[in-house]
Motif scaffolding. Structure first.
Motif, PDB file in Angstrom:
ATOM      1  N   GLY A   5       0.811  -1.217   0.000  1.00 16.97           N
ATOM      2  CA  GLY A   5       0.000   0.000   0.000  1.00 16.97           C
ATOM      3  C   GLY A   5       0.841   1.261   0.000  1.00 16.97           C
ATOM      4  O   GLY A   5       0.536   2.219  -0.720  1.00 16.97           O
ATOM      5  N   MET A   6       1.909   1.259   0.769  1.00 15.17           N
ATOM      6  CA  MET A   6       2.774   2.439   0.808  1.00 15.17           C
ATOM      7  C   MET A   6       3.484   2.625  -0.523  1.00 15.17           C
ATOM      8  O   MET A   6       3.681   3.775  -0.969  1.00 15.17           O
ATOM      9  CB  MET A   6       3.813   2.297   1.936  1.00 15.17           C
ATOM     10  CG  MET A   6       4.511   3.595   2.260  1.00 15.17           C
ATOM     11  SD  MET A   6       3.343   4.831   2.879  1.00 15.17           S
ATOM     12  CE  MET A   6       4.311   6.318   2.701  1.00 15.17           C
ATOM     13  N   ALA A   7       3.865   1.549  -1.167  1.00 14.71           N
ATOM     14  CA  ALA A   7       4.488   1.656  -2.485  1.00 14.71           C
ATOM     15  C   ALA A   7       3.514   2.273  -3.486  1.00 14.71           C
ATOM     16  O   ALA A   7       3.893   3.120  -4.303  1.00 14.71           O
ATOM     17  CB  ALA A   7       4.947   0.279  -2.952  1.00 14.71           C
ATOM     18  N   VAL A   8       2.251   1.873  -3.415  1.00 14.93           N
ATOM     19  CA  VAL A   8       1.225   2.448  -4.294  1.00 14.93           C
ATOM     20  C   VAL A   8       1.028   3.924  -3.993  1.00 14.93           C
ATOM     21  O   VAL A   8       0.925   4.760  -4.901  1.00 14.93           O
ATOM     22  CB  VAL A   8      -0.101   1.671  -4.129  1.00 14.93           C
ATOM     23  CG1 VAL A   8      -1.239   2.387  -4.851  1.00 14.93           C
ATOM     24  CG2 VAL A   8       0.046   0.255  -4.644  1.00 14.93           C
ATOM     25  N   ARG A   9       0.985   4.248  -2.710  1.00 13.00           N
ATOM     26  CA  ARG A   9       0.799   5.650  -2.305  1.00 13.00           C
ATOM     27  C   ARG A   9       1.932   6.532  -2.821  1.00 13.00           C
ATOM     28  O   ARG A   9       1.700   7.630  -3.345  1.00 13.00           O
ATOM     29  CB  ARG A   9       0.704   5.725  -0.785  1.00 13.00           C
ATOM     30  CG  ARG A   9       0.540   7.129  -0.233  1.00 13.00           C
ATOM     31  CD  ARG A   9       0.377   7.087   1.273  1.00 13.00           C
ATOM     32  NE  ARG A   9       0.394   8.427   1.844  1.00 13.00           N
ATOM     33  CZ  ARG A   9       0.275   8.671   3.159  1.00 13.00           C
ATOM     34  NH1 ARG A   9       0.127   7.669   4.015  1.00 13.00           N
ATOM     35  NH2 ARG A   9       0.304   9.909   3.609  1.00 13.00           N
ATOM     36  N   LEU A  10       3.157   6.079  -2.684  1.00 11.50           N
ATOM     37  CA  LEU A  10       4.293   6.862  -3.164  1.00 11.50           C
ATOM     38  C   LEU A  10       4.305   6.955  -4.681  1.00 11.50           C
ATOM     39  O   LEU A  10       4.702   7.992  -5.237  1.00 11.50           O
ATOM     40  CB  LEU A  10       5.602   6.224  -2.665  1.00 11.50           C
ATOM     41  CG  LEU A  10       5.846   6.283  -1.149  1.00 11.50           C
ATOM     42  CD1 LEU A  10       7.126   5.525  -0.791  1.00 11.50           C
ATOM     43  CD2 LEU A  10       5.928   7.712  -0.665  1.00 11.50           C
ATOM     44  N   TYR A  11       3.857   5.900  -5.343  1.00 10.77           N
ATOM     45  CA  TYR A  11       3.804   5.908  -6.810  1.00 10.77           C
ATOM     46  C   TYR A  11       2.865   7.010  -7.305  1.00 10.77           C
ATOM     47  O   TYR A  11       3.209   7.792  -8.201  1.00 10.77           O
ATOM     48  CB  TYR A  11       3.333   4.542  -7.304  1.00 10.77           C
ATOM     49  CG  TYR A  11       3.097   4.476  -8.805  1.00 10.77           C
ATOM     50  CD1 TYR A  11       4.142   4.215  -9.681  1.00 10.77           C
ATOM     51  CD2 TYR A  11       1.815   4.675  -9.326  1.00 10.77           C
ATOM     52  CE1 TYR A  11       3.927   4.158 -11.049  1.00 10.77           C
ATOM     53  CE2 TYR A  11       1.597   4.620 -10.685  1.00 10.77           C
ATOM     54  CZ  TYR A  11       2.646   4.368 -11.548  1.00 10.77           C
ATOM     55  OH  TYR A  11       2.431   4.318 -12.898  1.00 10.77           O
ATOM     56  N   PHE A  12       1.679   7.071  -6.734  1.00  9.44           N
ATOM     57  CA  PHE A  12       0.709   8.084  -7.162  1.00  9.44           C
ATOM     58  C   PHE A  12       1.099   9.484  -6.681  1.00  9.44           C
ATOM     59  O   PHE A  12       0.820  10.475  -7.365  1.00  9.44           O
ATOM     60  CB  PHE A  12      -0.690   7.717  -6.666  1.00  9.44           C
ATOM     61  CG  PHE A  12      -1.322   6.601  -7.443  1.00  9.44           C
ATOM     62  CD1 PHE A  12      -1.805   6.818  -8.723  1.00  9.44           C
ATOM     63  CD2 PHE A  12      -1.427   5.334  -6.905  1.00  9.44           C
ATOM     64  CE1 PHE A  12      -2.384   5.786  -9.450  1.00  9.44           C
ATOM     65  CE2 PHE A  12      -2.011   4.298  -7.615  1.00  9.44           C
ATOM     66  CZ  PHE A  12      -2.488   4.520  -8.903  1.00  9.44           C
ATOM     67  N   ALA A  13       1.736   9.565  -5.518  1.00 11.86           N
ATOM     68  CA  ALA A  13       2.176  10.875  -5.039  1.00 11.86           C
ATOM     69  C   ALA A  13       3.262  11.455  -5.937  1.00 11.86           C
ATOM     70  O   ALA A  13       3.286  12.666  -6.205  1.00 11.86           O
ATOM     71  CB  ALA A  13       2.690  10.756  -3.601  1.00 11.86           C
ATOM     72  N   LYS A  14       4.152  10.608  -6.417  1.00 14.11           N
ATOM     73  CA  LYS A  14       5.225  11.063  -7.297  1.00 14.11           C
ATOM     74  C   LYS A  14       4.674  11.615  -8.602  1.00 14.11           C
ATOM     75  O   LYS A  14       5.267  12.514  -9.220  1.00 14.11           O
ATOM     76  CB  LYS A  14       6.185   9.903  -7.572  1.00 14.11           C
ATOM     77  CG  LYS A  14       7.437  10.290  -8.342  1.00 14.11           C
ATOM     78  CD  LYS A  14       8.372   9.107  -8.490  1.00 14.11           C
ATOM     79  CE  LYS A  14       9.637   9.500  -9.247  1.00 14.11           C
ATOM     80  NZ  LYS A  14      10.564   8.339  -9.389  1.00 14.11           N
TER      81      LYS A  14
END
Length: 252
Positions: free
Chosen positions: A151-160
């Motif tokens: 989930g955190m990897a997904v969050r950082l992906y979309f935040a970037k």
């Protein structure tokens, strides 16, 4: 003080206030640091009006007022920037920095973030620790680590990629919950419900809620309500993602 000097110093003070608000400082701290920095640089007084997405600053020297307005664009929480601005104010008060040095320091302030390869496992360990505290067994803790890390990897992906924060939270909550449901699909843990609860704790907007309460308690009602509303929307977006994932997984 000449008018040009007052103009320059006013710009420096309002820039520091703008950075403080953009990176998560509460309104009372922004007012205090702006007034202290302005007086340290020679202004007679600094008055600040803060709203949810803008600030208005007025400086006074020898009866001459200058008023300027700045938009606030949130950049996320970054205490490094806030601490650097506090340090800048303290050194200016002590006479170490003058206006020119303050200008150079402000121009060099850049937010620093930890790399994703460190953030992702740390978030996973944190959520897994909560799972353990909530009574989850070893497999549940491992599932929580996996789900929250993904989930955190997904969050950082979309935040970037600068996606809307509400969309980011909803998608992250959905993906995290889908992974956490492995404990229901495969009978490998006796506490799958704990995994569902602990894996999404990374999405709790704790800092915005704390700032909202702090602002309202200290008299900044409008800003506090605005921050509370923003945090509530983030919570709602997370709930929508979790609900969709649980409906699709047949958990209800």
């Amino acid at each position: 003080m000449y008018a040009d000097n007052q103009n320059d110093i006013t710009r420096l003070v309002v820039r520091s206030a703008q950075l403080l608000l953009a990176y998560g400082a509460d309104s009372d701290l922004v007012e205090e640091l702006s007034q202290r920095l302005g007086k340290a640089l020679g202004l007679a007084s600094v008055e600040l009006s803060i709203s949810s997405n803008a600030l208005v600053l007025t400086s006074l020297v020898h009866g001459r007022c200058i008023t300027t307005t700045r938009r606030i664009r949130a950049h996320g929480i970054n205490m490094m920037v806030v601490c650097e601005l506090q340090r800048l104010c303290l050194l200016t008060e002590k006479g170490v920095y003058g206006a020119n040095e303050v200008r150079r320091r402000l121009a060099r302030i850049k937010p620093k973030t930890y790399p994703a390869k460190i953030v992702i496992p740390i978030i996973g360990i944190s959520c897994a620790s909560f799972c353990h505290l909530f009574g989850g067994d070893l497999i549940a803790c491992l599932l929580t680590f996996l789900a929250s890390s993904v989930g955190m990897a997904v969050r950082l992906y979309f935040a970037k990629r600068h996606y809307n924060l509400l969309v980011n939270f909803a998608i992250t909550a959905f993906v995290t919950n889908v992974v956490a449901q492995l404990g229901y699909i495969f009978p490998i843990t006796d506490t799958p419900q704990v995994t569902l609860a602990a894996s999404v704790l990374m999405l709790v907007p704790g800092f915005p809620l704390i700032n909202a309460i702090s602002d309202m308690v200290k008299g900044h009602i409008n800003v506090g309500i605005s921050r509370w509303g923003n945090a509530s929307l983030l919570t709602l977006a997370s709930v929508i993602g979790i609900t969709i994932a649980m409906q699709l997984g047949g958990i209800f």
